[in-house]
Design an enzyme around this catalytic site. Structure first.
Site, mmCIF file in Angstrom:
data_model
loop_
_atom_site.group_PDB
_atom_site.id
_atom_site.type_symbol
_atom_site.label_atom_id
_atom_site.label_comp_id
_atom_site.label_asym_id
_atom_site.label_seq_id
_atom_site.Cartn_x
_atom_site.Cartn_y
_atom_site.Cartn_z
ATOM 1 N N ASP A 33 0.850 -1.185 0.000
ATOM 2 C CA ASP A 33 0.000 0.000 0.000
ATOM 3 C C ASP A 33 0.888 1.238 0.000
ATOM 4 O OD1 ASP A 33 -3.194 0.596 1.010
ATOM 5 O OD2 ASP A 33 -1.742 2.230 1.196
ATOM 6 N N ILE A 34 0.481 2.245 -0.751
ATOM 7 C CA ILE A 34 1.271 3.470 -0.876
ATOM 8 C C ILE A 34 1.236 4.293 0.420
ATOM 9 C CG2 ILE A 34 -0.476 5.097 -1.744
ATOM 10 C CD1 ILE A 34 1.505 5.759 -4.028
ATOM 11 N N GLU A 102 -11.881 3.933 -1.601
ATOM 12 C CA GLU A 102 -11.251 4.975 -2.415
ATOM 13 C C GLU A 102 -11.033 4.509 -3.856
ATOM 14 O OE1 GLU A 102 -6.730 6.832 -2.620
ATOM 15 O OE2 GLU A 102 -7.521 6.265 -0.667
ATOM 16 N N HIS A 107 -10.168 -4.825 -3.594
ATOM 17 C CA HIS A 107 -8.863 -5.103 -3.001
ATOM 18 C C HIS A 107 -9.039 -5.480 -1.549
ATOM 19 C CE1 HIS A 107 -9.694 -0.781 -2.807
ATOM 20 N NE2 HIS A 107 -9.065 -0.755 -1.646
HETATM 21 P P1 DGP Z 1 -9.654 1.859 0.045
HETATM 22 O O1 DGP Z 1 -10.158 1.934 -1.370
HETATM 23 O O2 DGP Z 1 -10.333 2.842 0.974
HETATM 24 O O3 DGP Z 1 -9.713 0.480 0.625
HETATM 25 O O4 DGP Z 1 -8.125 2.285 0.059
HETATM 26 C C1 DGP Z 1 -7.306 2.283 -1.075
HETATM 27 C C2 DGP Z 1 -5.886 2.061 -0.649
HETATM 28 O O5 DGP Z 1 -5.099 2.088 -1.821
HETATM 29 C C3 DGP Z 1 -5.313 3.125 0.288
HETATM 30 O O6 DGP Z 1 -4.845 2.485 1.482
HETATM 31 C C4 DGP Z 1 -4.154 3.744 -0.460
HETATM 32 C C5 DGP Z 1 -3.879 2.750 -1.564
HETATM 33 N N1 DGP Z 1 -3.472 3.357 -2.830
HETATM 34 C C6 DGP Z 1 -4.108 4.355 -3.491
HETATM 35 N N2 DGP Z 1 -3.466 4.638 -4.636
HETATM 36 C C7 DGP Z 1 -2.412 3.777 -4.696
HETATM 37 C C8 DGP Z 1 -1.369 3.596 -5.643
HETATM 38 O O7 DGP Z 1 -1.273 4.235 -6.693
HETATM 39 N N3 DGP Z 1 -0.458 2.623 -5.354
HETATM 40 C C9 DGP Z 1 -0.530 1.875 -4.211
HETATM 41 N N4 DGP Z 1 0.409 0.953 -4.026
HETATM 42 N N5 DGP Z 1 -1.496 2.024 -3.296
HETATM 43 C C10 DGP Z 1 -2.423 2.983 -3.546
#
Ligand code: DGP
Length: 123
Positions: A33-34, A102, A107
């Site tokens: 996760d980023i 989000e 996921h």
């Molecule tokens: P959610 O949809 O609320 O379960 O959270 C999305 C998660 O994805 C959040 O913890 C941050 C992560 N995230 C968002 N954009 C990216 C990205 O471009 N790369 C990665 N590795 N993670 C991301």
């Protein structure tokens, strides 16, 4: 809900955006996760186009659900958070507005490496 092929995880799956990959097989991809919220914070996604867990659970073929579930087990073992070699983890998936999702590609968050604490903020 219609699947948005422009979402970030779809772009990662197509190789249009980078990710810090930790696991991949025919049906699933996992990457860090980023915005990590624990020492281990990995996202595992199916390669199929599903908006949310709700979509995946209702509409994915049985074989895809089985393969994805087994991929999660392989991933947690590779991460060392499984209950045979590690200390456990929390698997969370957020769906829709009230789930505060989000990214609209299903996921599963795998969180571990420390005691994760309460399941939800009671506020
Ligand atoms: P959610 O949809 O609320 O379960 O959270 C999305 C998660 O994805 C959040 O913890 C941050 C992560 N995230 C968002 N954009 C990216 C990205 O471009 N790369 C990665 N590795 N993670 C991301």
């Amino acid at each position: 809900m219609t699947y948005d092929t422009g979402n970030i995880f779809a772009k990662i799956l197509r190789g249009e955006l980078p990710c810090n990959k930790v696991y991949e097989d025919d049906c699933a991809l996992a990457f860090h996760d980023i915005r990590p919220q624990a020492p281990v914070h990995v996202l595992v996604i199916p390669k199929g186009a599903y908006v949310s867990y709700d979509d995946f659970a209702a509409n994915a073929p049985d074989a895809e659900i089985l393969d994805f579930t087994r991929a999660v087990a392989r991933l947690t073992r590779e991460l060392g958070v499984d209950l045979d070699s590690g200390h456990g983890y929390r698997a969370i998936t957020n769906a829709g507005e009230h789930g505060v999702q989000e990214v609209p590609h299903f996921h599963l968050h795998i969180l571990g490496g420390r005691n994760i604490g309460r399941m939800i903020d009671p506020a």
